[in-house]
Design a protein around this motif. Structure first.
Motif, PDB file in Angstrom:
ATOM      1  N   TYR A  11      -1.715  -6.300  -2.142  1.00 17.17           N
ATOM      2  CA  TYR A  11      -0.777  -7.328  -2.613  1.00 17.17           C
ATOM      3  C   TYR A  11      -1.230  -8.686  -2.065  1.00 17.17           C
ATOM      4  O   TYR A  11      -2.044  -8.757  -1.128  1.00 17.17           O
ATOM      5  CB  TYR A  11       0.650  -6.997  -2.162  1.00 17.17           C
ATOM      6  N   ASN A  13       0.108 -10.760  -0.200  1.00 19.65           N
ATOM      7  CA  ASN A  13       0.341 -11.008   1.229  1.00 19.65           C
ATOM      8  C   ASN A  13      -0.622 -10.213   2.120  1.00 19.65           C
ATOM      9  O   ASN A  13      -0.502 -10.210   3.331  1.00 19.65           O
ATOM     10  CB  ASN A  13       1.800 -10.683   1.598  1.00 19.65           C
ATOM     11  N   THR A  15      -1.027  -6.866   2.112  1.00 18.14           N
ATOM     12  CA  THR A  15      -0.708  -5.435   2.274  1.00 18.14           C
ATOM     13  C   THR A  15      -1.641  -4.596   1.414  1.00 18.14           C
ATOM     14  O   THR A  15      -1.748  -4.820   0.200  1.00 18.14           O
ATOM     15  CB  THR A  15       0.749  -5.145   1.825  1.00 18.14           C
ATOM     16  N   ALA A  17      -1.945  -1.538  -0.431  1.00 15.93           N
ATOM     17  CA  ALA A  17      -1.030  -0.501  -0.927  1.00 15.93           C
ATOM     18  C   ALA A  17      -1.761   0.755  -1.366  1.00 15.93           C
ATOM     19  O   ALA A  17      -1.207   1.850  -1.321  1.00 15.93           O
ATOM     20  CB  ALA A  17      -0.198  -1.061  -2.075  1.00 15.93           C
ATOM     21  N   GLN A  36       6.322   9.845   0.185  1.00 11.11           N
ATOM     22  CA  GLN A  36       7.488   9.199   0.790  1.00 11.11           C
ATOM     23  C   GLN A  36       7.602   7.755   0.306  1.00 11.11           C
ATOM     24  O   GLN A  36       6.654   7.203  -0.235  1.00 11.11           O
ATOM     25  CB  GLN A  36       7.324   9.216   2.310  1.00 11.11           C
ATOM     26  N   SER A  37       8.750   7.166   0.601  1.00 15.50           N
ATOM     27  CA  SER A  37       8.953   5.771   0.266  1.00 15.50           C
ATOM     28  C   SER A  37       7.886   4.926   0.979  1.00 15.50           C
ATOM     29  O   SER A  37       7.592   5.150   2.149  1.00 15.50           O
ATOM     30  CB  SER A  37      10.354   5.388   0.733  1.00 15.50           C
ATOM     31  N   GLY A  38       7.291   3.999   0.236  1.00 15.95           N
ATOM     32  CA  GLY A  38       6.253   3.139   0.822  1.00 15.95           C
ATOM     33  C   GLY A  38       4.865   3.740   0.769  1.00 15.95           C
ATOM     34  O   GLY A  38       3.889   3.097   1.188  1.00 15.95           O
ATOM     35  N   ALA A  39       4.730   4.946   0.224  1.00 15.99           N
ATOM     36  CA  ALA A  39       3.421   5.622   0.210  1.00 15.99           C
ATOM     37  C   ALA A  39       2.432   4.947  -0.753  1.00 15.99           C
ATOM     38  O   ALA A  39       1.219   4.986  -0.529  1.00 15.99           O
ATOM     39  CB  ALA A  39       3.595   7.087  -0.185  1.00 15.99           C
ATOM     40  N   GLY A  40       2.979   4.350  -1.831  1.00 13.47           N
ATOM     41  CA  GLY A  40       2.083   3.712  -2.807  1.00 13.47           C
ATOM     42  C   GLY A  40       2.254   4.218  -4.227  1.00 13.47           C
ATOM     43  O   GLY A  40       1.482   3.869  -5.117  1.00 13.47           O
ATOM     44  N   LYS A  41       3.310   5.015  -4.468  1.00 13.19           N
ATOM     45  CA  LYS A  41       3.502   5.625  -5.796  1.00 13.19           C
ATOM     46  C   LYS A  41       3.720   4.559  -6.880  1.00 13.19           C
ATOM     47  O   LYS A  41       3.084   4.592  -7.925  1.00 13.19           O
ATOM     48  CB  LYS A  41       4.696   6.598  -5.778  1.00 13.19           C
ATOM     49  N   SER A  42       4.639   3.624  -6.602  1.00 17.64           N
ATOM     50  CA  SER A  42       4.920   2.591  -7.619  1.00 17.64           C
ATOM     51  C   SER A  42       3.704   1.713  -7.831  1.00 17.64           C
ATOM     52  O   SER A  42       3.416   1.305  -8.967  1.00 17.64           O
ATOM     53  CB  SER A  42       6.085   1.696  -7.183  1.00 17.64           C
ATOM     54  N   SER A  43       2.996   1.431  -6.759  1.00 12.63           N
ATOM     55  CA  SER A  43       1.783   0.605  -6.897  1.00 12.63           C
ATOM     56  C   SER A  43       0.785   1.300  -7.808  1.00 12.63           C
ATOM     57  O   SER A  43       0.136   0.650  -8.641  1.00 12.63           O
ATOM     58  CB  SER A  43       1.163   0.339  -5.521  1.00 12.63           C
TER      59      SER A  43
HETATM   60  P1  ADP Z   1       6.395   3.777  -3.102  1.00 16.40           P
HETATM   61  O1  ADP Z   1       6.526   3.526  -4.551  1.00 16.40           O
HETATM   62  O2  ADP Z   1       5.676   5.042  -2.773  1.00 16.40           O
HETATM   63  O3  ADP Z   1       7.702   3.673  -2.380  1.00 16.40           O
HETATM   64  P2  ADP Z   1       5.066   1.204  -3.076  1.00 16.40           P
HETATM   65  O4  ADP Z   1       3.919   1.338  -3.984  1.00 16.40           O
HETATM   66  O5  ADP Z   1       6.270   0.484  -3.558  1.00 16.40           O
HETATM   67  O6  ADP Z   1       5.470   2.624  -2.479  1.00 16.40           O
HETATM   68  O7  ADP Z   1       4.571   0.445  -1.745  1.00 16.40           O
HETATM   69  C1  ADP Z   1       3.318   0.681  -1.113  1.00 16.40           C
HETATM   70  C2  ADP Z   1       3.132  -0.369  -0.019  1.00 16.40           C
HETATM   71  O8  ADP Z   1       3.023  -1.670  -0.619  1.00 16.40           O
HETATM   72  C3  ADP Z   1       4.276  -0.449   0.974  1.00 16.40           C
HETATM   73  O9  ADP Z   1       3.737  -0.766   2.235  1.00 16.40           O
HETATM   74  C4  ADP Z   1       5.102  -1.605   0.436  1.00 16.40           C
HETATM   75  O10 ADP Z   1       5.817  -2.230   1.478  1.00 16.40           O
HETATM   76  C5  ADP Z   1       4.042  -2.525  -0.122  1.00 16.40           C
HETATM   77  N1  ADP Z   1       4.523  -3.353  -1.244  1.00 16.40           N
HETATM   78  C6  ADP Z   1       5.150  -2.910  -2.358  1.00 16.40           C
HETATM   79  N2  ADP Z   1       5.417  -3.939  -3.198  1.00 16.40           N
HETATM   80  C7  ADP Z   1       4.931  -5.058  -2.584  1.00 16.40           C
HETATM   81  C8  ADP Z   1       4.896  -6.444  -2.933  1.00 16.40           C
HETATM   82  N3  ADP Z   1       5.371  -6.900  -4.100  1.00 16.40           N
HETATM   83  N4  ADP Z   1       4.331  -7.317  -2.052  1.00 16.40           N
HETATM   84  C9  ADP Z   1       3.812  -6.873  -0.893  1.00 16.40           C
HETATM   85  N5  ADP Z   1       3.814  -5.580  -0.488  1.00 16.40           N
HETATM   86  C10 ADP Z   1       4.362  -4.678  -1.330  1.00 16.40           C
END
Ligand code: ADP
Length: 242
Positions: A11, A13, A15, A17, A36-43
């Motif tokens: 991302y 910032n 991070t 992902a 788990q939450s934060g694992a990277g699934k949505s990314s």
């Molecule tokens: P999941 O879907 O498994 O919960 P995400 O893909 O949302 O996980 O997040 C993966 C990592 O990227 C996490 O560390 C999350 O905090 C970070 N993250 C998600 N969206 C953003 C964003 N828009 N900007 C910066 N970091 C992000």
């Protein structure tokens, strides 16, 4: 077809992902993505839908190389992917029919096509009798079925569902996944379901990809409703050699 080679995503910032993602999902597969939450699934899903573009590596979806695609190509690419969300995202002021027809109207499908296609996809999700109802007259499970019909309206080769059962009672959650499995079998649509509901995944089985800390932690076949042990052996290895 979904193909990712040596993919990383950071991302803005900083991070990180996703890292070192090598993944192949063949046409017609049904895949769960868990973690788990934060694992990277949505990314990961956002790379498939090109909401985000990989920082490194190649993402090729339905023949489109997403890193090299021009902005002009994005709308036609997006039509090759149906999306289902946790919160349904239906338009409250529109009937069930119009919610599904809307996506076809904005992409200039003919009225003739809409008149036959919309009832057809609503029949697929067993909502033929609810064409004239409004979202607030439907249960959560029914609303999600409308959203699935909408995702299928333009007959996309791939359907991605982000926590599709997150807002639905547990017993209806099974029915929603049953429906997705049926659509996979009947229409041949490749289906990717992101979920953190372990019980659901254990019950259905099939190919399960686990994401941990932005990496693929496992990619295995679980015996369940979807697949017997024998089918599993074929998919493992062939689909994703790591
Ligand atoms: P999941 O879907 O498994 O919960 P995400 O893909 O949302 O996980 O997040 C993966 C990592 O990227 C996490 O560390 C999350 O905090 C970070 N993250 C998600 N969206 C953003 C964003 N828009 N900007 C910066 N970091 C992000």
């Amino acid at each position: 077809m979904i193909e990712m080679k040596n993919v990383c995503f950071n991302y803005e910032n900083g991070t990180c992902a996703l890292r070192d993602i090598d993944l192949k999902v063949a046409d017609g597969e049904f895949v769960f993505i868990v973690g788990q939450s934060g694992a990277g699934k949505s990314s990961l899903l956002k790379l498939i839908t090109r909401e985000n573009v990989a920082t490194r590596g190649d993402v090729v979806i339905n023949g489109y190389n997403l890193g090299k695609m021009s902005k002009k190509e994005i709308p036609s690419f997006r039509r090759t992917i149906g999306m289902v969300f946790q919160d349904f995202r239906l338009i409250p002021s529109m009937s069930v029919f119009d919610n599904v027809a809307f996506v076809l109207r904005v992409t200039n499908y003919s009225n003739k096509y809409i008149k036959t296609r919309v009832p057809y996809v609503l029949d697929l999700v067993n909502l033929s009798k609810s064409l004239n109802k409004f979202p607030n007259e439907l249960s959560g499970g029914e609303q999600q079925r409308v959203a699935i019909a909408r995702a299928l309206a333009s007959d996309p080769p791939i359907l991605v569902a982000d926590e599709p059962t997150g807002n639905i009672d547990p017993e209806l959650s099974m029915q929603i996944v049953d429906l997705l499995v049926e659509i996979n079998k009947y229409c041949g649509t490749t289906i990717v379901v992101v979920t953190h509901e372990h019980e659901l995944v254990r019950s259905f089985g099939g190919r399960v990809i686990g994401i941990e800390g932005g990496k693929i932690a496992f990619d295995e076949n679980v015996v369940g409703k979807i697949s017997s042990g024998e089918e599993n052996k074929k998919v493992v290895g062939g689909a994703n050699e790591r």
